[in-house]
Scaffold this active site. Structure first.
Site, PDB file in Angstrom:
ATOM      1  N   SER A  10       0.758  -1.221  -0.094  1.00  0.00           N
ATOM      2  CA  SER A  10      -0.035   0.087   0.035  1.00  0.00           C
ATOM      3  C   SER A  10       0.880   1.078  -0.161  1.00  0.00           C
ATOM      4  O   SER A  10       1.937   1.167   0.289  1.00  0.00           O
ATOM      5  CB  SER A  10      -0.809   0.076   1.383  1.00  0.00           C
ATOM      6  N   LYS A  11       0.193   2.417  -0.267  1.00  0.00           N
ATOM      7  CA  LYS A  11       0.899   3.606  -0.364  1.00  0.00           C
ATOM      8  C   LYS A  11       1.779   3.774   0.881  1.00  0.00           C
ATOM      9  O   LYS A  11       3.014   4.397   1.022  1.00  0.00           O
ATOM     10  CB  LYS A  11      -0.124   4.766  -0.500  1.00  0.00           C
ATOM     11  N   ARG A  12       1.198   3.477   2.095  1.00  0.00           N
ATOM     12  CA  ARG A  12       1.574   3.627   3.221  1.00  0.00           C
ATOM     13  C   ARG A  12       3.146   3.136   3.615  1.00  0.00           C
ATOM     14  O   ARG A  12       3.859   3.711   4.066  1.00  0.00           O
ATOM     15  CB  ARG A  12       1.066   2.994   4.393  1.00  0.00           C
TER      16      ARG A  12
END
Ligand code: GLU
Length: 468
Positions: free
Chosen positions: A237-239
């Site tokens: 994910s982006k995170r």
């Protein structure tokens, strides 16, 4: 053999999609098959033309080349309607007039009774007894009960209970196809033999198999690719880092390195071999050798691999990738070739290399001396004098090459009874402004005699100015 990559243009091409595109490509190339690019843009709410263009440009940047397409599903809407109508005519599908309110009420009732909701089959029964309503409707597929079984190239034998499937929708009330209909119609029309896609689609596959059968078509071979996890072992994910191909391009990753890295997410050529070109991979790759277990995306390893590529690429190959990082008026390849060769193994990204090259291309008067290195190396009462003598010695070096410049400096150090470092470190600051650099005589030669002497003179002038 025919394979396809079939992205939905609802966002950027992310690394998972890129890996799917690459695996399809490699398998097609390995077996001399055809590779098709199909843009699945029938979801009008979520699809955007500019996303389709971005996906195409990311694939092109990666070097993923297709033989057919891009075919846009939005150009084929009539074909999906025609195929749905055929199934209705053959009693393999039916019109469903249930309103959203009716379906919601059914769902609520099922929930209250603690049961999983299934479509009641109200309109299926009505159609069978010729008691159809009129007005807006969808077209639903008649699911035939019975187990569904297929052999997945990666997952092995897969079983589904047909009873668990609902009569799913093929055509929406606005006459647009669902994904299930368009994907199967296209895979049949385009004679796709192998479907390799993310395993988030695994639960769709039994529906697709029923549709292939209803159309009387051969069922293609499936290969469901395992997820890619972030370094936290959760879904990427982006995170946990960048997820789109464009972000890695902008970070200064070369496409060959990204392709190599993505190819290793779930596949390996065996042994500890990690560096290979796409052409080499396509001689060994087979979808059935892809790991069942999820792959972990390690950004550190990508940076390492990119460094390995940069180190091995000739400057002429690096330069076109480097241009976007060189500002508004990029110097020419001829101006940079030597500096690239000298610095390409000193960074992990194109951005790092572009930063290192600045010391070479910057105007002499804009070169700044690193504060810490200056404090350490620009000292001693006789420094300015030593540098003046070094200037004279280098000016006399003819031809101006690594040997003559080194010889000149070492002789001077010896005649003063000081270590060569006493001259080398200040010279490095004079030429690059930095505390570290490639071997300084190489740097001097790449800069050229004139520029080197100008920069050394500038340091001497500034030392004189401080002394006054
Ligand atoms: N369009 C689907 C997606 O982007 C892929 C469909 C398929 O490969 O069958 O997830």
């Amino acid at each position: 053999m025919k394979l396809r990559f079939a992205p939905s243009p609802t966002g950027f091409l992310h690394v998972g999609g890129a890996r799917t595109a690459i695996f399809n490509l490699l398998h097609a190339r390995r077996y001399g098959g055809t590779y098709l690019l199909r843009i699945e843009d029938t979801d009008v709410e979520r699809s955007r033309q500019h996303h389709a263009e971005q996906i195409v440009s990311s694939l092109t940047w990666l070097g993923v080349e297709w033989d057919e397409g891009p075919i846009y599903q939005s150009d084929r809407l009539e074909r999906y309607r025609e195929r749905a109508a055929e199934l209705v005519a053959q009693d393999k599908a039916y019109r469903c007039y249930c309103t959203i309110e009716e379906l919601e009420a059914d769902r609520a009732a099922a929930e209250k009774a603690g049961k999983q909701w299934h479509y009641s089959g109200r309109c299926r029964i009505a159609a069978e007894i010729g008691d159809e309503r009129e007005g807006p409707h969808v077209i639903r597929f008649k699911v035939t009960p019975g187990p569904i079984h297929f052999r997945d190239l990666i997952r092995g034998d897969v079983h589904f209970e047909g009873e668990l499937l609902d009569d799913f929708v093929l055509l929406r009330s606005d006459d647009n196809p669902t994904y299930h209909l368009s994907v199967v119609v296209d895979d049949i029309d385009m004679e796709v033999t192998h479907v390799a896609r993310g395993d988030d689609h695994l639960s769709n596959t039994p529906k697709h198999i029923l549709l292939f059968r209803a159309f009387g078509a051969d069922v293609p071979t499936f290969a469901h690719l395992p997820l890619i996890l972030g370094s936290d072992k959760k879904r990427l994910s982006k995170r946990t880092g960048a997820t789109s191909v464009e972000e890695y391009r902008d970070l200064g990753i070369v496409p060959e390195a990204l392709v190599n890295f993505l190819t290793l997410l779930g596949w390996s050529p065996g042994g500890d071999r990690e560096l290979f070109t796409a052409d080499e991979a396509s001689e060994m790759f087979d979808l059935s050798d892809v790991n069942k277990a999820p792959a972990v995306f390690d950004p550190e390893k990508l940076l390492w691999m990119n460094g390995q590529y940069l180190m091995r690429m000739p400057a002429d190959e690096i330069y076109p990738h480097l241009v976007p990082f060189l500002g508004d008026a990029p110097p020419s390849l001829d101006e940079l070739r030597g500096a690239i060769e000298l610095n390409k193994s000193r960074g992990r990204t194109l951005r790092d290399i572009a930063d290192l090259l600045q010391s070479y291309t910057i105007a002499d008067e804009e070169l700044e001396y690193d504060a810490e290195a200056s404090k350490k190396h620009l000292k001693g009462d006789d420094l300015a004098e030593r540098m003046r003598e070094l200037h004279a010695a280098l000016a006399a070096a003819e031809p101006f090459d690594v040997n003559t410049t080194e010889e000149a400096l070492r002789q001077l150090a010896e005649s003063h009874g000081v270590g060569a470092g006493k001259l080398i470190h200040p010279l490095r600051l004079a030429l690059t402004g930095r505390g570290s650099s490639p071997p300084i005589f190489d740097v001097a030669v790449v800069l050229g005699k004139e520029k080197s002497l100008r920069r050394l003179q500038r340091l001497i002038d500034s030392l004189d100015a401080i002394a006054r």
